[in-house]
Motif scaffolding. Structure first.
Motif, PDB file in Angstrom:
ATOM      1  N   ARG A  46      -6.193   3.593  11.573  1.00  0.00           N
ATOM      2  CA  ARG A  46      -6.521   2.203  11.886  1.00  0.00           C
ATOM      3  C   ARG A  46      -5.830   1.260  10.912  1.00  0.00           C
ATOM      4  O   ARG A  46      -5.568   1.619   9.772  1.00  0.00           O
ATOM      5  N   ILE A  47      -5.541   0.080  11.397  1.00  0.00           N
ATOM      6  CA  ILE A  47      -5.139  -1.010  10.513  1.00  0.00           C
ATOM      7  C   ILE A  47      -5.986  -2.209  10.922  1.00  0.00           C
ATOM      8  O   ILE A  47      -5.880  -2.686  12.046  1.00  0.00           O
ATOM      9  N   ASP A  48      -6.851  -2.614  10.012  1.00  0.00           N
ATOM     10  CA  ASP A  48      -7.728  -3.759  10.277  1.00  0.00           C
ATOM     11  C   ASP A  48      -7.430  -4.814   9.231  1.00  0.00           C
ATOM     12  O   ASP A  48      -7.446  -4.516   8.041  1.00  0.00           O
ATOM     13  N   SER A  49      -7.145  -6.020   9.691  1.00  0.00           N
ATOM     14  CA  SER A  49      -6.822  -7.022   8.671  1.00  0.00           C
ATOM     15  C   SER A  49      -7.553  -8.329   8.911  1.00  0.00           C
ATOM     16  O   SER A  49      -7.858  -8.708  10.046  1.00  0.00           O
ATOM     17  N   VAL A  82      -6.674  -9.282   3.585  1.00  0.00           N
ATOM     18  CA  VAL A  82      -7.179  -7.973   3.185  1.00  0.00           C
ATOM     19  C   VAL A  82      -6.883  -7.038   4.341  1.00  0.00           C
ATOM     20  O   VAL A  82      -7.309  -7.289   5.469  1.00  0.00           O
ATOM     21  N   VAL A  83      -6.119  -5.978   4.067  1.00  0.00           N
ATOM     22  CA  VAL A  83      -5.747  -5.042   5.120  1.00  0.00           C
ATOM     23  C   VAL A  83      -6.348  -3.684   4.772  1.00  0.00           C
ATOM     24  O   VAL A  83      -6.151  -3.178   3.662  1.00  0.00           O
ATOM     25  N   ARG A  84      -7.100  -3.127   5.704  1.00  0.00           N
ATOM     26  CA  ARG A  84      -7.713  -1.817   5.467  1.00  0.00           C
ATOM     27  C   ARG A  84      -7.045  -0.786   6.368  1.00  0.00           C
ATOM     28  O   ARG A  84      -7.031  -0.948   7.589  1.00  0.00           O
ATOM     29  N   PHE A  85      -6.476   0.246   5.746  1.00  0.00           N
ATOM     30  CA  PHE A  85      -5.824   1.334   6.475  1.00  0.00           C
ATOM     31  C   PHE A  85      -6.757   2.537   6.436  1.00  0.00           C
ATOM     32  O   PHE A  85      -7.255   2.903   5.369  1.00  0.00           O
TER      33      PHE A  85
END
Ligand code: FES
Ligand SMILES: [Fe+2]
Length: 317
Positions: free
Chosen positions: A208-211, A220-223
């Motif tokens: 996933r890539i949630d930003s 803020v990007v969460r991988f």
């Protein structure tokens, strides 16, 4: 002719990593098309002001010093407080009420010194969140690692990448075009949720890539998928056509410290490599106001509508 039509946007922008500005340090800095001085007073607070002394124009970042909570000009010793007011002329009984340094609101959060820039000096319109993964006493997450890039393009061109699902496959060589599940601009913030396949030696792994973005300067990007990584992506406009990019990463710790370091480094190198793959595209492309889109292209127009709010209706000073 310029490759794009925008002035410097307004917002909160990272101007340094906190650890790079030591107590009583005074450093020259350039951003927002302006010469600036960044300094930290003897009580520990960071400040950003216009660089040139209103007396006779010395650059405070070259030889200026700190006296308690004031900055001292290297040329004739005038002092200015943290609001930019002249507080002392050492060879006069009086101060000069007209001598003022333009001062930018500053906050320090998540290991970054952030300054608010607005061309007509409007006060901050939103806040910057504390990101838990970067908390100093958060031992679930590894110590942050940082990377710095300078890119000859405008902020908006880089930010548009986020909604450009198709380029991941062609520029970054991902196995599939990522699936954009949600893109929600909401006031000064925007939120993106996407599913992505990563190529690994073990085959393709779903991730996933949630930003989430707070204005143009902080996201803020969460991988997730291979290794949980959090990236603070901070773009800072230096000129209308040049940006600095400060990346600060952390990865979720494994039981074994060496594995944490190795896996973390691999993830960080991969994300940095992707930025370097985008760089030649960004540095040479032009902005196409009415793009010829495919029906499966990402929500470009929604993104552009969100981005447009950060350009003030006044000429840049
Ligand atoms: S130029 Fe700064 S004190 Fe004179
Ligand atoms: Fe990219």
């Amino acid at each position: 002719m310029s490759r794009f039509p925008w002035p410097v946007p307004f917002g909160w922008f990272a101007v340094a990593w906190s650890s790079h500005v030591s107590q009583a340090a005074v450093v020259p800095y350039r951003a927002f098309g302006r010469d600036l001085v960044l300094w930290r007073d003897e009580r520990g607070d960071a400040h950003l002001q216009d660089a040139h002394c209103p007396h006779l124009g010395a650059h405070l970042g070259h030889g200026g010093t700190v006296s308690d909570t004031e900055i001292v000009c290297p040329f004739h010793g005038w002092q200015f407080d943290t609001n930019g007011r002249n507080t002392c002329i050492p060879y006069s009984e009086r101060t000069n009420g007209k001598a003022r340094l333009r001062t930018y609101p500053v906050l320090e959060r998540n290991g970054l010194v952030m300054a608010w820039y607005h061309p007509s000096d409007e006060p901050p319109m939103w806040d910057i969140p504390i990101v838990d993964e970067f908390g100093v006493d958060n031992d679930e997450w590894a110590a942050p690692v940082s990377r710095y890039f300078s890119i000859d393009t405008a902020w908006q061109e880089m930010a548009e990448n986020g909604v450009d699902a198709a380029h991941f496959r062609y520029v970054h060589g991902t196995a599939e075009v990522p699936v954009l599940e949600r893109y929600e601009p909401n006031g000064f913030t925007s939120h993106m949720r996407s599913k992505q396949f990563f190529v690994t030696p073990r085959g393709n792994v779903e991730g996933r890539i949630d930003s989430d973005a707070w204005g143009p300067g902080f996201s803020v990007v969460r991988f997730g998928g291979i290794v949980d990584t959090v990236l603070l992506g901070c773009a800072t406009p230096i000129e209308a056509d040049r940006c600095e990019m400060r990346f600060t990463f952390t990865v979720r710790r494994f039981a074994d410290d060496r594995a944490t370091t190795a896996v973390g480094e691999a993830a960080i190198n991969e994300i940095s490599r992707q930025l370097l793959q985008d760089k030649p595209i960004w540095e040479n492309k032009v902005f196409v106001e009415r793009p010829a889109l495919a029906d499966t292209d990402g929500p470009f127009m929604q993104f552009r509508h969100w981005a447009a709010q950060f350009y003030a209706d006044v000429p840049s000073q």
